[in-house]
Scaffold this active site. Structure first.
Site, short mmCIF file in Angstrom:
data_model
loop_
_atom_site.label_atom_id
_atom_site.label_comp_id
_atom_site.label_asym_id
_atom_site.label_seq_id
_atom_site.Cartn_x
_atom_site.Cartn_y
_atom_site.Cartn_z
N SER A 9 48.84 26.07 40.23
CA SER A 9 47.44 26.32 40.55
C SER A 9 46.61 26.69 39.32
O SER A 9 45.40 26.48 39.32
CB SER A 9 47.33 27.44 41.59
OG SER A 9 47.96 28.62 41.13
N GLY B 122 50.92 26.19 44.10
CA GLY B 122 52.16 26.60 44.75
C GLY B 122 53.40 25.96 44.19
O GLY B 122 54.52 26.29 44.61
N ASN C 171 55.32 30.39 39.71
CA ASN C 171 55.74 30.55 41.11
C ASN C 171 57.24 30.82 41.22
O ASN C 171 57.68 31.48 42.17
CB ASN C 171 55.33 29.32 41.92
CG ASN C 171 53.84 29.29 42.17
OD1 ASN C 171 53.27 30.21 42.76
ND2 ASN C 171 53.18 28.25 41.68
N ASP D 51 41.25 37.51 43.83
CA ASP D 51 42.67 37.74 44.09
C ASP D 51 43.36 38.44 42.92
O ASP D 51 44.51 38.86 43.04
CB ASP D 51 43.40 36.44 44.43
CG ASP D 51 43.35 35.40 43.32
OD1 ASP D 51 42.88 35.72 42.19
OD2 ASP D 51 43.78 34.25 43.56
N HIS E 75 44.06 34.46 39.66
CA HIS E 75 43.53 33.23 39.08
C HIS E 75 42.25 33.49 38.30
O HIS E 75 41.38 34.22 38.77
CB HIS E 75 43.25 32.19 40.18
CG HIS E 75 44.47 31.80 40.95
ND1 HIS E 75 44.90 32.49 42.06
CD2 HIS E 75 45.35 30.78 40.76
CE1 HIS E 75 45.99 31.91 42.53
NE2 HIS E 75 46.29 30.88 41.75
#
Length: 228
Positions: A45, A82, A110, A197, A200
């Site tokens: 991402s 992801g 991830n 969040d 990011h």
């Protein structure tokens, strides 16, 4: 902070949309005038541009930065939110369209968040870099620093895999993809450059990321030119 609360990946629908976007991007690549140098950004991402307008993502901003510095370059977005190192390996072959001259590999975040054995992550990245070497494609490997959540041994194994692999395969190394905004180890300093969040980068954060990694990408372009 637990892995689930700050995962780079989106939910399954987002992943499917990202994958579709990659297919579309690769499909359209041949319909425009070919750039002198074409780079493939294979990642998760952070590469894909999660939570951002398309023009604010890493790939468009990097391409614009490079072009502003006089490089005739196209950067293809092969980021899927992801994705793990295993996922990146599984789609490597179809991502490598004929015009690709070099690859930026941004994977492992991830794996880190899911606590995957670093030995497994290293094996996947090794397979990716091996395939790129066999095709004569220069590579830039980017890393992320591991937290201490899984213990010191796990942290050391994860952190060591990036420089080890870069040395083994003669790839360029950028140890911390987020170094331009302080990296994962310095969240407070970079908070204003992050999305809500806390994981990011926002558009301004991506700009800082690009400014940090940009010179190393220029080295990658020079490797391409040295092969001509």
């Amino acid at each position: 902070m637990d892995a689930g609360s700050w995962a780079y990946g989106a939910a399954a629908p987002g992943l499917k949309a990202a994958a579709a976007s990659v297919f579309l991007t690769l499909g359209l690549a041949g319909s425009v005038a070919a750039a002198e140098t074409t780079l493939l950004a294979l990642g998760d991402s952070l590469t894909h541009g999660y939570g951002l307008a398309e023009e604010d993502g890493f790939v468009p901003q990097l391409e614009a930065w490079l072009q502003a510095r006089g490089h005739d370059v196209e950067v293809i977005n092969a980021g899927v939110s992801g994705d793990t190192t295993r996922g990146g390996l599984s789609r490597l072959e179809w991502s490598l369209s004929p015009e690709v001259d070099a690859v930026i590999v941004e994977l492992g975040g991830n794996d880190l968040l899911r606590g995957i054995d670093p030995a497994s992550s290293k094996a996947n990245l090794d397979a990716i870099l091996t395939a790129l070497c066999e095709k004569g494609l220069p590579a830039l490997l980017t890393g992320l620093p591991a937290p201490r959540n899984y213990g010191e041994d796990w942290q050391q194994a994860f952190d060591a895999m990036y420089p080890d692999l870069a040395e083994t395969h003669g790839a360029l190394l950028y140890p911390n993809f987020l170094a331009g905004i302080g990296g994962l180890e310095d969240r407070e300093a970079g908070r204003a450059l992050m999305q809500g969040d806390g994981i990011h980068p926002n558009a301004e954060g991506v700009k800082k990321v690009v400014e940090g990694i940009g010179p190393k990408v220029e080295e990658l372009i020079e490797r391409v030119r040295a092969q001509d």
